[in-house]
Write a protein that holds these residues in place. Structure first.
Motif, short mmCIF file in Angstrom:
data_model
loop_
_atom_site.label_atom_id
_atom_site.label_comp_id
_atom_site.label_asym_id
_atom_site.label_seq_id
_atom_site.Cartn_x
_atom_site.Cartn_y
_atom_site.Cartn_z
N THR A 22 -5.04 1.64 -3.00
CA THR A 22 -4.13 1.92 -1.88
C THR A 22 -4.75 1.82 -0.57
O THR A 22 -4.30 0.95 0.31
CB THR A 22 -3.38 3.39 -1.91
OG1 THR A 22 -2.57 3.54 -3.37
CG2 THR A 22 -2.51 3.50 -0.91
N ALA A 72 0.76 -1.06 -0.03
CA ALA A 72 -0.13 -0.34 0.06
C ALA A 72 0.79 1.32 -0.06
O ALA A 72 0.51 2.30 -0.45
CB ALA A 72 -0.94 0.28 1.32
N TYR A 116 -5.63 -1.96 0.09
CA TYR A 116 -4.57 -2.92 0.63
C TYR A 116 -4.31 -2.43 2.07
O TYR A 116 -3.89 -3.51 2.72
CB TYR A 116 -3.17 -2.59 -0.02
CG TYR A 116 -3.34 -3.56 -1.58
CD1 TYR A 116 -2.75 -5.16 -1.24
CD2 TYR A 116 -3.76 -3.25 -2.71
CE1 TYR A 116 -2.83 -5.95 -2.34
CE2 TYR A 116 -3.96 -4.23 -3.40
CZ TYR A 116 -3.28 -5.45 -3.44
OH TYR A 116 -3.51 -6.41 -4.46
N GLU A 117 -4.35 -1.18 2.71
CA GLU A 117 -4.17 -0.63 4.03
C GLU A 117 -5.32 -1.62 4.87
O GLU A 117 -5.20 -1.97 6.03
CB GLU A 117 -4.52 0.72 3.95
CG GLU A 117 -3.11 1.58 3.75
CD GLU A 117 -3.64 3.09 3.58
OE1 GLU A 117 -4.78 3.41 3.99
OE2 GLU A 117 -2.80 3.83 3.31
#
Ligand SMILES: [Zn+2]
Ligand SMILES: [Zn+2]
Length: 435
Positions: free
Chosen positions: A32, A19, A35-36
């Motif tokens: 992003t 991320a 994925y975080e």
């Protein structure tokens, strides 16, 4: 248990790094964020993910088929090719520099790529020697901002490390001891037996669900909150001006219906709220008519952190004067060691909050602790009331209340100062703001 924790941790760390790399290389903002979220979810997952069959990995909240594929790849090969590929694209040190307050991804890539700077110490040296000015786009203003960022990173490093070293389930007294050792203490904030404690809090007034950036469903969050013994609980998902969260009127109203329908299945009183965005001019999302449908509103600064002191102060005062804004969330927007507090006239902010019946939040996230503990005593002195909230995005976050309570105790607060220590009726009267 040790092994099991470690594979979940390993995968979480890789997803988090991915991320960060995506953010650094200009990857899609939503990707992003996914994925975080997945990293958070995997890190906090109660089962050993090493033992879950490939086809069942998607039952982990926030893990879709693409992320499941990467987890399976890691288990098979010990690496994730997409992560390796992105690592190779980024100059050494860039990821670390991007975390220095005031630097950010674009500048981190420039500095690491063009100056070969790989550490905070080297960055400091590059600014002071004037080398940074040789990079296009860097002048005295960015030098000043970066030096301020380095100072924040350095001055908060000990506090950040000490908080991070606390075990899960750290007690309020453990946390208090860390604050007492690392935070300058205001005069007059002395200890006393009547000070607030986490057990005295009757509810949480700032929480999220997977409708925005939380990782747990509305029923899941409510069930976990009920187990904490709360009398009331507010759900405050993000409002539309934080574009990344993709909120709409329809989604918010549907959530309200869902929440009202769940009211009968819980002993808690459920409050439907939102976390508004305080725009650069102090205005917030939605018009008065739509806002009047909420039981309460938190309002927070999520953008334009670099405004000058006078503009930022006016921004806060305007928000406090809004009759629908009940709590200013994470008021100084600092992240410990990562983002400096915004510049504002705190006395003016306190006066506006006290005058308008707007609470300041003590955000209990161990990454934030905002309003910073060293400011709480002065705010209380000015007549401010407080809300101690977890700003939970996950079930683990809901357990962070002792961090806020320890900060409140550090600032000398009693239950009279804290609106979510009050019985519901008194809280509701406060939330009406004299309407
Ligand atoms: Zn926020
Ligand atoms: Zn929030």
């Amino acid at each position: 248990m040790g092994l099991m924790a470690s594979i979940n941790e390993e995968v979480a760390a890789l997803l988090r790094e991915y991320a960060e790399l995506l953010g650094l290389t200009g990857g899609d903002m939503f990707r992003t964020r996914n994925y975080e979220r997945a990293a958070k979810s995997v890190g906090g997952y109660p089962e050993d993910i090493g033992a879950i069959p490939d086809t069942a990995l998607t039952k982990i909240p926030g893990v879709g088929s693409s992320i499941a594929g990467k987890i399976a790849e890691y288990r098979r090969t010990g690496t994730i090719k997409a992560v390796d590929d992105l690592r190779a694209e980024v100059p050494p040190g860039a990821l670390l520099l991007a975390k220095v307050p005031g630097v950010g991804p674009r500048r981190a890539l420039q500095i690491a790529g063009q100056l070969g700077v790989t550490s905070v110490g080297e960055l400091d040296e590059a600014v002071r020697s004037g080398r940074l000015r040789s990079v296009a786009g860097f002048g005295p203003k960015s030098e000043e901002r970066i030096l301020r960022g380095i100072a924040v990173a350095v001055s908060d490093a000990a506090l950040r490390e000490a908080l991070r070293a606390l075990p899960d389930g750290a007690t309020e007294d453990d946390i208090y001891a860390v604050l007492a050792a690392h935070v300058p203490r205001a005069a007059g904030a002395d200890d006393g037996s009547a000070l607030i404690r986490a057990e005295g809090l009757r509810g949480d007034l700032h929480t999220h669900t997977d409708l925005t950036d939380g990782i747990v469903s509305l029923p899941g969050m409510i069930a976990a909150a009920e187990q904490r013994g709360y009398e009331y609980y507010a759900v405050t998902d993000h409002a539309p001006n934080l574009v990344m969260q993709r909120m709409t009127d329809e989604k918010m109203l549907a959530q309200r219906d869902q929440l009202r329908a769940l009211a009968g299945s819980t002993g808690m009183v459920l409050l439907h709220g939102t976390e508004l965005n305080i725009a650069p001019d102090g205005s917030v999302d939605w018009d008065e008519d739509f806002l009047s449908g909420f039981d309460m509103c938190v309002a927070s600064v999520h953008s334009s952190f670099e405004q000058d002191r006078a503009t930022m102060t006016k921004r806060f005062v305007t928000a406090a004067e809004n009759p629908r804004v009940n709590v200013i969330g994470h008021p100084l927007t600092r992240k410990i060691g990562r983002r400096p507090p915004v510049e504002a006239d705190l006395d003016a902010l306190y006066a506006a909050c006290a005058r308008t019946g707007t609470a300041l939040e003590i955000n209990a996230s161990p990454d934030r602790m905002d309003l910073p503990p060293q400011h709480i005593a002065a705010a209380r002195e000015a007549g401010v009331k407080f809300a101690i909230d977890t700003d939970a995005h996950s079930l683990v976050d809901l357990t962070h209340m002792p961090y806020g309570a320890a900060a409140a105790r550090f600032g000398g607060l009693t239950s009279a100062d804290v609106i979510n220590a009050w019985p519901l009726g008194r809280l509701e009267e406060f939330l009406r703001k004299g309407r």
